[in-house]
Design a protein around this motif. Sequence first.
Motif, PDB file in Angstrom:
ATOM      1  N   ASN A 275      18.670 -52.094 -20.813  1.00  0.00           N
ATOM      2  CA  ASN A 275      17.607 -53.002 -21.249  1.00  0.00           C
ATOM      3  C   ASN A 275      17.082 -53.683 -19.990  1.00  0.00           C
ATOM      4  O   ASN A 275      17.767 -54.513 -19.384  1.00  0.00           O
ATOM      5  CB  ASN A 275      18.178 -54.034 -22.222  1.00  0.00           C
ATOM      6  CG  ASN A 275      17.126 -55.019 -22.724  1.00  0.00           C
ATOM      7  OD1 ASN A 275      16.095 -55.232 -22.086  1.00  0.00           O
ATOM      8  ND2 ASN A 275      17.389 -55.618 -23.872  1.00  0.00           N
TER       9      ASN A 275
ATOM     10  N   LEU B 140      14.152 -51.487 -29.245  1.00  0.00           N
ATOM     11  CA  LEU B 140      14.143 -52.761 -28.526  1.00  0.00           C
ATOM     12  C   LEU B 140      12.864 -53.542 -28.795  1.00  0.00           C
ATOM     13  O   LEU B 140      12.896 -54.759 -28.978  1.00  0.00           O
ATOM     14  CB  LEU B 140      14.285 -52.514 -27.021  1.00  0.00           C
ATOM     15  CG  LEU B 140      15.676 -52.182 -26.481  1.00  0.00           C
ATOM     16  CD1 LEU B 140      15.611 -51.960 -24.975  1.00  0.00           C
ATOM     17  CD2 LEU B 140      16.672 -53.290 -26.801  1.00  0.00           C
ATOM     18  N   TYR B 141      11.744 -52.846 -28.807  1.00  0.00           N
ATOM     19  CA  TYR B 141      10.459 -53.513 -29.043  1.00  0.00           C
ATOM     20  C   TYR B 141      10.463 -54.233 -30.388  1.00  0.00           C
ATOM     21  O   TYR B 141       9.939 -55.343 -30.511  1.00  0.00           O
ATOM     22  CB  TYR B 141       9.323 -52.491 -28.988  1.00  0.00           C
ATOM     23  CG  TYR B 141       7.965 -53.082 -29.288  1.00  0.00           C
ATOM     24  CD1 TYR B 141       7.208 -53.679 -28.285  1.00  0.00           C
ATOM     25  CD2 TYR B 141       7.442 -53.053 -30.582  1.00  0.00           C
ATOM     26  CE1 TYR B 141       5.973 -54.238 -28.554  1.00  0.00           C
ATOM     27  CE2 TYR B 141       6.210 -53.610 -30.869  1.00  0.00           C
ATOM     28  CZ  TYR B 141       5.484 -54.196 -29.856  1.00  0.00           C
ATOM     29  OH  TYR B 141       4.254 -54.767 -30.125  1.00  0.00           O
TER      30      TYR B 141
ATOM     31  N   LYS C 158      13.015 -55.427 -31.791  1.00  0.00           N
ATOM     32  CA  LYS C 158      14.090 -56.426 -31.762  1.00  0.00           C
ATOM     33  C   LYS C 158      15.355 -56.006 -32.508  1.00  0.00           C
ATOM     34  O   LYS C 158      16.070 -56.854 -33.066  1.00  0.00           O
ATOM     35  CB  LYS C 158      13.580 -57.773 -32.274  1.00  0.00           C
ATOM     36  CG  LYS C 158      12.365 -58.293 -31.494  1.00  0.00           C
ATOM     37  CD  LYS C 158      12.008 -59.699 -31.887  1.00  0.00           C
ATOM     38  CE  LYS C 158      10.735 -60.178 -31.200  1.00  0.00           C
ATOM     39  NZ  LYS C 158      10.682 -59.935 -29.747  1.00  0.00           N
TER      40      LYS C 158
ATOM     41  N   THR D 169      19.240 -54.775 -32.460  1.00  0.00           N
ATOM     42  CA  THR D 169      20.353 -55.035 -31.553  1.00  0.00           C
ATOM     43  C   THR D 169      20.786 -53.730 -30.886  1.00  0.00           C
ATOM     44  O   THR D 169      20.555 -52.630 -31.421  1.00  0.00           O
ATOM     45  CB  THR D 169      21.543 -55.623 -32.306  1.00  0.00           C
ATOM     46  OG1 THR D 169      22.070 -54.630 -33.203  1.00  0.00           O
ATOM     47  CG2 THR D 169      21.149 -56.876 -33.086  1.00  0.00           C
TER      48      THR D 169
END
Length: 442
Positions: free
Chosen positions: A257, A287-288, A290, A292
């Motif tokens: 990340n 990731l974009y 959100k 985990t």
Amino acid sequence: MTTEQLYQIFLKHPVISTDTRKIAPGSLFFALKGDKFDANTFAEQAVSAGVAYAIIDNAAYRLGEQYILVDDVLTTLQDLARYHRRQLTIPVIGLTGTNGKTTTKELINAVLSQHFNTYATQGNLNNHIGVPLTILSINATHEAAVIEMGANHQKEIGFLCTISQPTHGLITNVGKAHLEGFGGVEGVKKGKGELYDYLAGDEQRVAFVNCDDTVLMEMQHGRDLKQVVHYGKNEPGSLVSGQIIANSPFLTLQWTNRKTGDIYDVKTLLTGEYNLPNILAAICIGLYFKLTPAEINAGIGGYQPKNNRSQITQTATNTLICDYYNANPSSMFVAIENLGKLDAKHKVLVLGDMFEMGDESAAEHKAVIRKALETEVNQRIFIGGEFFKAGESMDHGPWSIDKFYHTVEQAIAALKDEPIKDSTVLIKGSRGMALERLVDLF
């Protein structure tokens, strides 16, 4: 009947049927035409099987109130899908590309499904019929959608974007496929780039771009994309980066990340280093939105390839890499390279003809043969008329070492006489070659 009026009927009967062999009771039957059939002739059968209404475009088959007559059934289906799409407020991720579309779509879906109720294109229903059917399958319970879009000529992706109306988009890559329909590699580039064209100029639309791919980066910079999120092997400006740390034959990936600097490992059930950008794309999108790291790794690690795309099959005597759903020069090259890099004692290449190559067919089949000869494997088998002609015309055709067969049937007969054992075998070719017929021999 207007699209809005038909939509009110759809809300009461929100399931679409197009095949009388698979009628869903209470559904809407769309009588689509094909090259060899006219489903108007099956409308009465569909009604008898329990559909609520049959949508037809031939008045001769309108036998009562359950038959809705329109000007053109396919256009009506597409217009209905556009109308339905405008009612949705969820993220819709549209993706296209030469190679890896379906695998990337499945990976994105596997990741997002760890957190959202996600709907994704089923199989490869990615054309002018499949995309509308996919959109019309999305309902109020879904929180995100992943729509695959395929094309074999220019302006097709642009058209499919008018139906799917993606809020987010991704092009896996641009390579040599459907050269006949696109009019060459530049035509492929222009055609796939229609997704970026759709996303451009809108402040709310987001493009996910592989920053290791110089072609995609060039395409990005040539357009007014307002929001771009990068992923790649080791680009500081990307949201996620990653590398392969094992490939024997399943991939183990280490990813970072880039915003936090945190590093994670994930074991996959995928083979092929060419799948690295596909996996990174799914991680990036996770990731974009959100998710985990644990959710992302669960999605990536739990995804099992199917439909003969980079699919590992262990037999009693061999390890098979079944990758014969489709083939083009770009995917052939990376699959051959991957076999060469695998940690295996005895490696065998089984390659079938590539279709839709047009005037480039002879040159591209020769190029694949050269690539195969440059790769350290123990045995090479080429199947199909195009490979046979290409090998025969080459100055240094390796006829004494490597085998060329005109047909799959000839290859089957030869493999029965000289069976292959204790090997890692890549089987790759265009779908029309039906190379699955070889599997039992291994």
